[in-house]
Design a protein around this motif. Sequence first.
Motif, PDB file in Angstrom:
ATOM      1  N   GLU A 102      -1.188   5.013   7.410  1.00  0.00           N
ATOM      2  CA  GLU A 102      -0.480   5.857   6.446  1.00  0.00           C
ATOM      3  C   GLU A 102      -1.055   7.270   6.457  1.00  0.00           C
ATOM      4  O   GLU A 102      -0.322   8.267   6.484  1.00  0.00           O
ATOM      5  CB  GLU A 102      -0.580   5.277   5.029  1.00  0.00           C
ATOM      6  CG  GLU A 102       0.112   6.175   4.010  1.00  0.00           C
ATOM      7  CD  GLU A 102      -0.026   5.692   2.573  1.00  0.00           C
ATOM      8  OE1 GLU A 102      -1.122   5.239   2.186  1.00  0.00           O
ATOM      9  OE2 GLU A 102       0.975   5.765   1.842  1.00  0.00           O
ATOM     10  N   GLU A 105      -0.016   9.161   9.540  1.00  0.00           N
ATOM     11  CA  GLU A 105       1.378   9.588   9.453  1.00  0.00           C
ATOM     12  C   GLU A 105       1.489  10.834   8.571  1.00  0.00           C
ATOM     13  O   GLU A 105       2.175  11.798   8.911  1.00  0.00           O
ATOM     14  CB  GLU A 105       2.255   8.460   8.899  1.00  0.00           C
ATOM     15  CG  GLU A 105       3.729   8.829   8.920  1.00  0.00           C
ATOM     16  CD  GLU A 105       4.623   7.625   8.694  1.00  0.00           C
ATOM     17  OE1 GLU A 105       4.238   6.742   7.900  1.00  0.00           O
ATOM     18  OE2 GLU A 105       5.697   7.592   9.311  1.00  0.00           O
ATOM     19  N   ASP A 106       0.784  10.799   7.443  1.00  0.00           N
ATOM     20  CA  ASP A 106       0.805  11.950   6.533  1.00  0.00           C
ATOM     21  C   ASP A 106       0.202  13.193   7.182  1.00  0.00           C
ATOM     22  O   ASP A 106       0.563  14.320   6.843  1.00  0.00           O
ATOM     23  CB  ASP A 106       0.053  11.621   5.227  1.00  0.00           C
ATOM     24  CG  ASP A 106       0.797  10.570   4.400  1.00  0.00           C
ATOM     25  OD1 ASP A 106       1.969  10.300   4.724  1.00  0.00           O
ATOM     26  OD2 ASP A 106       0.198  10.023   3.450  1.00  0.00           O
ATOM     27  N   TYR A 139       1.812   0.323   1.817  1.00  0.00           N
ATOM     28  CA  TYR A 139       1.341   1.568   2.432  1.00  0.00           C
ATOM     29  C   TYR A 139       2.464   2.293   3.184  1.00  0.00           C
ATOM     30  O   TYR A 139       2.238   3.335   3.795  1.00  0.00           O
ATOM     31  CB  TYR A 139       0.171   1.285   3.377  1.00  0.00           C
ATOM     32  CG  TYR A 139      -1.095   0.943   2.624  1.00  0.00           C
ATOM     33  CD1 TYR A 139      -2.002   1.931   2.259  1.00  0.00           C
ATOM     34  CD2 TYR A 139      -1.364  -0.376   2.251  1.00  0.00           C
ATOM     35  CE1 TYR A 139      -3.151   1.624   1.554  1.00  0.00           C
ATOM     36  CE2 TYR A 139      -2.517  -0.698   1.534  1.00  0.00           C
ATOM     37  CZ  TYR A 139      -3.401   0.301   1.191  1.00  0.00           C
ATOM     38  OH  TYR A 139      -4.533  -0.006   0.489  1.00  0.00           O
TER      39      TYR A 139
HETATM   40 CA    CA Z   1       3.559   7.001   3.682  1.00  0.00          CA
END
Ligand code: CA
Length: 276
Positions: A102, A105-106, A139
């Motif tokens: 997560e 990705e952010d 998530y």
């Molecule tokens: Ca996310």
Amino acid sequence: SEKKAGEDCGFYDEGSAERLKWEEEMNEMFEDSLSGHDFQVFLQPKVSPKSGETKGAEALVRWHHPQKGVIYPSDFIPLFERNGNICRLDVYVFEKVCALLEKWEDMGKKLIPISVNLSRQHFSQPEFLEELSVIAGRYGVRTDMLEFELTESIFLEENQIDIVKESIRQMHKLGFRCSLDDFGSGFSSLGLLKEFDVDALKLDRIFFQDMHSEKARDVIACLMELAKKLDVKTVAEGIEEQEQVEYLRMADCDMIQGYIYSRPVPADVFEERFLR
Ligand code: CA
Ligand code: C2E
Ligand code: CA
Ligand code: CA
């Protein structure tokens, strides 16, 4: 720095009074260590020998004990497999991996699939996959970025075969990937490959230990071809020498995991070195 796997058989001799005391100590520490985040996830890249690209990573747990220092999996995994703690530890590692994906990705990083090891103990609780997919959902992680490594010893028990088969079906239904770990290390048979629908085959390092022998090279070449025919990706484990890389590139091996590219490293180091 990382020790080599196999170098550390724990702090004490198997079966000795000190060892038993140490095991008891580890059992007592487990809860506090889990809630205190003394377990840490290290990552080791899986690299394409053709392009040099990092195609994936394996999550490997380390136990950072405030007094004892780093404790390696070979010291505590067998113990925790006996008393069931391993299931909670594996779920903990899985959740850490979801949190990492997560975060990546952010950060706008290009995601690569991360694999976690699943102990055979999980397969006696049929709802464990649902639980893991709920965690991934929490998530916001795509399940196809998550892979489960099942060691071939999972298939030792006759009555587990159907359970494992069904679990692999369910993994795929939920979108997860799955690989057969340590293939060739012990009890595997080629029959496993026709029986189980895995996405990747992780070939044990014993296959690559004597690459000067023509026989050894022929065996490897055949396994690569077989995997290709079965549409299964190949990962060569424990690769330490450039010479091995050259041969594996020629033999069309999909990924290499070994010290030649990197030892398992903490997540932040992995991000810096291997993520684009
Ligand atoms: Ca996310
Ligand atoms: P594994 O799944 O076969 O993981 C690969 C092991 O080989 C790792 O040892 C890794 O550090 C080591 N390795 C990687 N490249 C090389 C190389 O080039 N040469 C050599 N000599 N060794 C290499 P590690 O991290 O000590 O883990 C040992 C075993 O403990 C793993 O074997 C796996 O079966 C188990 N394990 C580790 N983390 C977990 C976990 O979170 N859950 C479960 N259930 N088992 C785990
Ligand atoms: Ca593994
Ligand atoms: Ca392995």
